[in-house]
Design a protein around this motif. Structure first.
Motif, PDB file in Angstrom:
ATOM      1  N   SER A  12       0.844  -1.193   0.000  1.00  0.00           N
ATOM      2  CA  SER A  12       0.000   0.000   0.000  1.00  0.00           C
ATOM      3  C   SER A  12       0.881   1.245   0.000  1.00  0.00           C
ATOM      4  O   SER A  12       2.047   1.207   0.404  1.00  0.00           O
ATOM      5  CB  SER A  12      -0.908   0.019   1.227  1.00  0.00           C
ATOM      6  N   GLU A  13       0.325   2.335  -0.446  1.00  0.00           N
ATOM      7  CA  GLU A  13       1.084   3.584  -0.485  1.00  0.00           C
ATOM      8  C   GLU A  13       1.546   3.999   0.905  1.00  0.00           C
ATOM      9  O   GLU A  13       2.668   4.469   1.077  1.00  0.00           O
ATOM     10  CB  GLU A  13       0.251   4.703  -1.125  1.00  0.00           C
ATOM     11  N   LEU A  16       4.581   1.986   1.871  1.00  0.00           N
ATOM     12  CA  LEU A  16       5.764   2.428   1.128  1.00  0.00           C
ATOM     13  C   LEU A  16       6.270   3.769   1.667  1.00  0.00           C
ATOM     14  O   LEU A  16       7.481   4.001   1.733  1.00  0.00           O
ATOM     15  CB  LEU A  16       5.461   2.499  -0.363  1.00  0.00           C
ATOM     16  N   ALA A  17       5.353   4.636   2.085  1.00  0.00           N
ATOM     17  CA  ALA A  17       5.757   5.894   2.722  1.00  0.00           C
ATOM     18  C   ALA A  17       6.434   5.613   4.063  1.00  0.00           C
ATOM     19  O   ALA A  17       7.399   6.287   4.435  1.00  0.00           O
ATOM     20  CB  ALA A  17       4.540   6.805   2.905  1.00  0.00           C
ATOM     21  N   GLN A  70       9.555  -2.083  -4.764  1.00  0.00           N
ATOM     22  CA  GLN A  70       8.973  -0.747  -4.619  1.00  0.00           C
ATOM     23  C   GLN A  70       9.472  -0.074  -3.351  1.00  0.00           C
ATOM     24  O   GLN A  70       9.781   1.122  -3.349  1.00  0.00           O
ATOM     25  CB  GLN A  70       7.444  -0.820  -4.590  1.00  0.00           C
ATOM     26  N   ARG A  74      12.454   3.389  -2.584  1.00  0.00           N
ATOM     27  CA  ARG A  74      12.226   4.581  -1.762  1.00  0.00           C
ATOM     28  C   ARG A  74      13.328   4.805  -0.728  1.00  0.00           C
ATOM     29  O   ARG A  74      13.240   5.713   0.088  1.00  0.00           O
ATOM     30  CB  ARG A  74      10.885   4.482  -1.063  1.00  0.00           C
ATOM     31  N   HIS A 111      -3.477   3.004   7.907  1.00  0.00           N
ATOM     32  CA  HIS A 111      -4.455   3.690   7.063  1.00  0.00           C
ATOM     33  C   HIS A 111      -5.374   4.594   7.877  1.00  0.00           C
ATOM     34  O   HIS A 111      -6.162   5.335   7.316  1.00  0.00           O
ATOM     35  CB  HIS A 111      -5.290   2.673   6.288  1.00  0.00           C
ATOM     36  N   ASP A 141      -1.359   7.543   7.335  1.00  0.00           N
ATOM     37  CA  ASP A 141      -1.742   7.886   5.971  1.00  0.00           C
ATOM     38  C   ASP A 141      -1.448   9.365   5.749  1.00  0.00           C
ATOM     39  O   ASP A 141      -1.780  10.209   6.567  1.00  0.00           O
ATOM     40  CB  ASP A 141      -3.237   7.596   5.814  1.00  0.00           C
ATOM     41  N   SER A 142      -0.827   9.671   4.611  1.00  0.00           N
ATOM     42  CA  SER A 142      -0.419  11.045   4.329  1.00  0.00           C
ATOM     43  C   SER A 142      -1.604  12.001   4.256  1.00  0.00           C
ATOM     44  O   SER A 142      -1.453  13.201   4.407  1.00  0.00           O
ATOM     45  CB  SER A 142       0.378  11.105   3.027  1.00  0.00           C
TER      46      SER A 142
END
Length: 149
Positions: A12-13, A16-17, A70, A74, A111, A141-142
């Motif tokens: 998930s994003e 990865l962040a 992925q 980063r 999330h 979550d950003s």
């Protein structure tokens, strides 16, 4: 400070962040990062359309490789990065790896689910925080917005 950092990623994003944040922390502290993806056990139901265990394992290995690639992308170029694939339930597998691996910090993404969604979907981050033997950094979550319950 934190010399050995374990980070759990699920593709998930937000995970990865979290991996990127772990990489920055490790670089600032002169440490290293182990990126870890957990493959859940194959489903136990069987029907005509179900994957064979061999096919499940093949696809899981491909997916793990993609996710780890992925997350590695980063990381700062100069950082020492290891990759691991574990098998089992995500939260308990990450906690066990943290317990046995000699890490200083465990990083996971969240999330930001709350209420009934958190209850129904569970929260790997919550389980990790509750059971990890080392400090845990939860990268939110950003968007910073919880889903409605």
């Amino acid at each position: 400070m934190f010399r050995r950092i374990l980070v759990g990623v699920d593709g998930s994003e937000v995970s990865l962040a979290a991996a990127a944040a772990a990489g920055r922390l490790a670089t600032e502290g002169g440490g290293d990062v182990t990126i870890c993806h957990v493959v859940a056990p194959a489903p136990v139901f069987v029907d005509a359309a179900a994957l064979t265990l061999v096919e499940y394992d093949r696809r899981a290995a491909e997916e793990s490789g993609r996710i780890l690639q992925q997350a590695r992308a980063r990381q700062p170029a100069e950082l020492h990065v290891e990759e691991k694939v574990l098998h089992g339930q995500p939260a308990s597998s990450l906690v066990e790896e943290a317990r046995l691996g000699g890490y200083d910090l465990l990083v996971v993404g969240s999330h930001g689910r709350s209420g009934i969604r958190r209850f129904l979907l569970g929260s790997v981050a919550s389980q990790v925080v509750a059971h990890a033997p080392i400090p845990v950094l939860v990268h939110r979550d950003s968007q910073g917005v919880s889903e409605p319950s």
